[in-house]
Design a protein around this motif. Sequence first.
Motif, PDB file in Angstrom:
ATOM      1  N   MET A   1      26.081  28.688  49.031  1.00  0.00           N
ATOM      2  CA  MET A   1      27.054  28.790  50.114  1.00  0.00           C
ATOM      3  C   MET A   1      28.144  29.805  49.741  1.00  0.00           C
ATOM      4  N   PRO A   2      28.648  30.525  50.713  1.00  0.00           N
ATOM      5  CA  PRO A   2      29.752  31.454  50.464  1.00  0.00           C
ATOM      6  C   PRO A   2      31.084  30.711  50.325  1.00  0.00           C
ATOM      7  N   TYR A   3      31.979  31.298  49.584  1.00  0.00           N
ATOM      8  CA  TYR A   3      33.278  30.691  49.306  1.00  0.00           C
ATOM      9  C   TYR A   3      34.403  31.695  49.459  1.00  0.00           C
ATOM     10  N   MET A   4      35.575  31.203  49.840  1.00  0.00           N
ATOM     11  CA  MET A   4      36.842  31.897  49.662  1.00  0.00           C
ATOM     12  C   MET A   4      37.492  31.145  48.510  1.00  0.00           C
ATOM     13  N   TYR A   5      38.059  31.873  47.567  1.00  0.00           N
ATOM     14  CA  TYR A   5      38.625  31.205  46.400  1.00  0.00           C
ATOM     15  C   TYR A   5      39.948  31.836  46.001  1.00  0.00           C
ATOM     16  N   ILE A   6      40.741  31.063  45.262  1.00  0.00           N
ATOM     17  CA  ILE A   6      41.994  31.553  44.699  1.00  0.00           C
ATOM     18  C   ILE A   6      41.981  31.221  43.215  1.00  0.00           C
ATOM     19  N   VAL A   7      42.259  32.229  42.389  1.00  0.00           N
ATOM     20  CA  VAL A   7      42.437  32.000  40.962  1.00  0.00           C
ATOM     21  C   VAL A   7      43.894  32.278  40.609  1.00  0.00           C
ATOM     22  N   GLU A   8      44.390  31.534  39.639  1.00  0.00           N
ATOM     23  CA  GLU A   8      45.721  31.793  39.113  1.00  0.00           C
ATOM     24  C   GLU A   8      45.561  32.578  37.825  1.00  0.00           C
ATOM     25  N   CYS A   9      46.277  33.673  37.728  1.00  0.00           N
ATOM     26  CA  CYS A   9      46.190  34.545  36.563  1.00  0.00           C
ATOM     27  C   CYS A   9      47.164  34.084  35.481  1.00  0.00           C
ATOM     28  N   ALA A  10      47.017  34.641  34.288  1.00  0.00           N
ATOM     29  CA  ALA A  10      47.872  34.276  33.157  1.00  0.00           C
ATOM     30  C   ALA A  10      49.345  34.537  33.444  1.00  0.00           C
ATOM     31  N   ASP A  11      49.654  35.522  34.290  1.00  0.00           N
ATOM     32  CA  ASP A  11      51.045  35.822  34.633  1.00  0.00           C
ATOM     33  C   ASP A  11      51.551  34.987  35.812  1.00  0.00           C
ATOM     34  N   LYS A  12      50.772  33.975  36.216  1.00  0.00           N
ATOM     35  CA  LYS A  12      51.094  33.033  37.297  1.00  0.00           C
ATOM     36  C   LYS A  12      50.942  33.643  38.697  1.00  0.00           C
ATOM     37  N   SER A  13      50.419  34.857  38.807  1.00  0.00           N
ATOM     38  CA  SER A  13      50.130  35.425  40.118  1.00  0.00           C
ATOM     39  C   SER A  13      48.798  34.861  40.603  1.00  0.00           C
ATOM     40  N   PHE A  14      48.545  35.030  41.899  1.00  0.00           N
ATOM     41  CA  PHE A  14      47.297  34.553  42.491  1.00  0.00           C
ATOM     42  C   PHE A  14      46.425  35.729  42.905  1.00  0.00           C
ATOM     43  N   TYR A  15      45.127  35.536  42.766  1.00  0.00           N
ATOM     44  CA  TYR A  15      44.144  36.498  43.251  1.00  0.00           C
ATOM     45  C   TYR A  15      43.248  35.749  44.229  1.00  0.00           C
ATOM     46  N   VAL A  16      43.031  36.338  45.416  1.00  0.00           N
ATOM     47  CA  VAL A  16      42.206  35.723  46.453  1.00  0.00           C
ATOM     48  C   VAL A  16      40.944  36.555  46.617  1.00  0.00           C
ATOM     49  N   GLY A  17      39.790  35.889  46.650  1.00  0.00           N
ATOM     50  CA  GLY A  17      38.528  36.598  46.807  1.00  0.00           C
ATOM     51  C   GLY A  17      37.523  35.778  47.589  1.00  0.00           C
ATOM     52  N   SER A  18      36.352  36.371  47.795  1.00  0.00           N
ATOM     53  CA  SER A  18      35.241  35.649  48.419  1.00  0.00           C
ATOM     54  C   SER A  18      33.972  36.005  47.660  1.00  0.00           C
ATOM     55  N   THR A  19      33.032  35.075  47.651  1.00  0.00           N
ATOM     56  CA  THR A  19      31.824  35.260  46.853  1.00  0.00           C
ATOM     57  C   THR A  19      30.747  34.275  47.285  1.00  0.00           C
ATOM     58  N   TRP A  20      29.537  34.530  46.840  1.00  0.00           N
ATOM     59  CA  TRP A  20      28.430  33.586  47.045  1.00  0.00           C
ATOM     60  C   TRP A  20      28.424  32.505  45.975  1.00  0.00           C
ATOM     61  N   ASP A  21      28.879  32.823  44.764  1.00  0.00           N
ATOM     62  CA  ASP A  21      28.808  31.901  43.622  1.00  0.00           C
ATOM     63  C   ASP A  21      30.173  31.867  42.939  1.00  0.00           C
ATOM     64  N   VAL A  22      30.979  30.874  43.263  1.00  0.00           N
ATOM     65  CA  VAL A  22      32.358  30.837  42.776  1.00  0.00           C
ATOM     66  C   VAL A  22      32.426  30.665  41.255  1.00  0.00           C
ATOM     67  N   GLU A  23      31.561  29.848  40.677  1.00  0.00           N
ATOM     68  CA  GLU A  23      31.589  29.664  39.218  1.00  0.00           C
ATOM     69  C   GLU A  23      31.276  30.969  38.493  1.00  0.00           C
ATOM     70  N   GLN A  24      30.254  31.663  38.956  1.00  0.00           N
ATOM     71  CA  GLN A  24      29.877  32.941  38.353  1.00  0.00           C
ATOM     72  C   GLN A  24      31.001  33.970  38.507  1.00  0.00           C
ATOM     73  N   ARG A  25      31.632  33.980  39.680  1.00  0.00           N
ATOM     74  CA  ARG A  25      32.689  34.968  39.935  1.00  0.00           C
ATOM     75  C   ARG A  25      33.905  34.717  39.058  1.00  0.00           C
ATOM     76  N   VAL A  26      34.292  33.473  38.860  1.00  0.00           N
ATOM     77  CA  VAL A  26      35.426  33.164  37.981  1.00  0.00           C
ATOM     78  C   VAL A  26      35.078  33.578  36.548  1.00  0.00           C
ATOM     79  N   TRP A  27      33.850  33.337  36.140  1.00  0.00           N
ATOM     80  CA  TRP A  27      33.418  33.773  34.803  1.00  0.00           C
ATOM     81  C   TRP A  27      33.558  35.292  34.697  1.00  0.00           C
ATOM     82  N   GLN A  28      33.127  36.017  35.727  1.00  0.00           N
ATOM     83  CA  GLN A  28      33.242  37.480  35.721  1.00  0.00           C
ATOM     84  C   GLN A  28      34.701  37.919  35.612  1.00  0.00           C
TER      85      GLN A  28
END
Length: 109
Positions: A1-28
């Motif tokens: 399934m496709p996802y919209m996701y938000i990750v928090e970076c080390a500097d506390k900023s947010f990055y918003v993305g979309s992907t087919w595989d959220v676990e793989q994308r966070v690893w990347q």
Amino acid sequence: MPYMYIVECADKSFYVGSTWDVEQRVWQHNHDGGAAYTRRRRPVRLVYFEEYESIAEAHGREKQVQGWGRAKRRALIDGIGDTVLPSLAKKRFQTPRSGTESAPPPPVE
């Protein structure tokens, strides 16, 4: 399934993305193949995601959330979006001092 996701970076900023595989994308994002933005702000951690029926829907939501400020993103992540997001939304034709609606700008000819 496709996802919209938000990750928090080390500097506390947010990055918003979309992907087919959220676990793989966070690893990347934490290794090779992540976005240039997150490459300079590792490590990142997944703080929010939504699942969609199509990648087009996920991408559309990504673009919507990318246009938000930090407070709106934080409200979404914290699960209080239903109560807080309306008050954080910008009033398009409202002046901050008077609280009265102003006329929209004249059409450009």
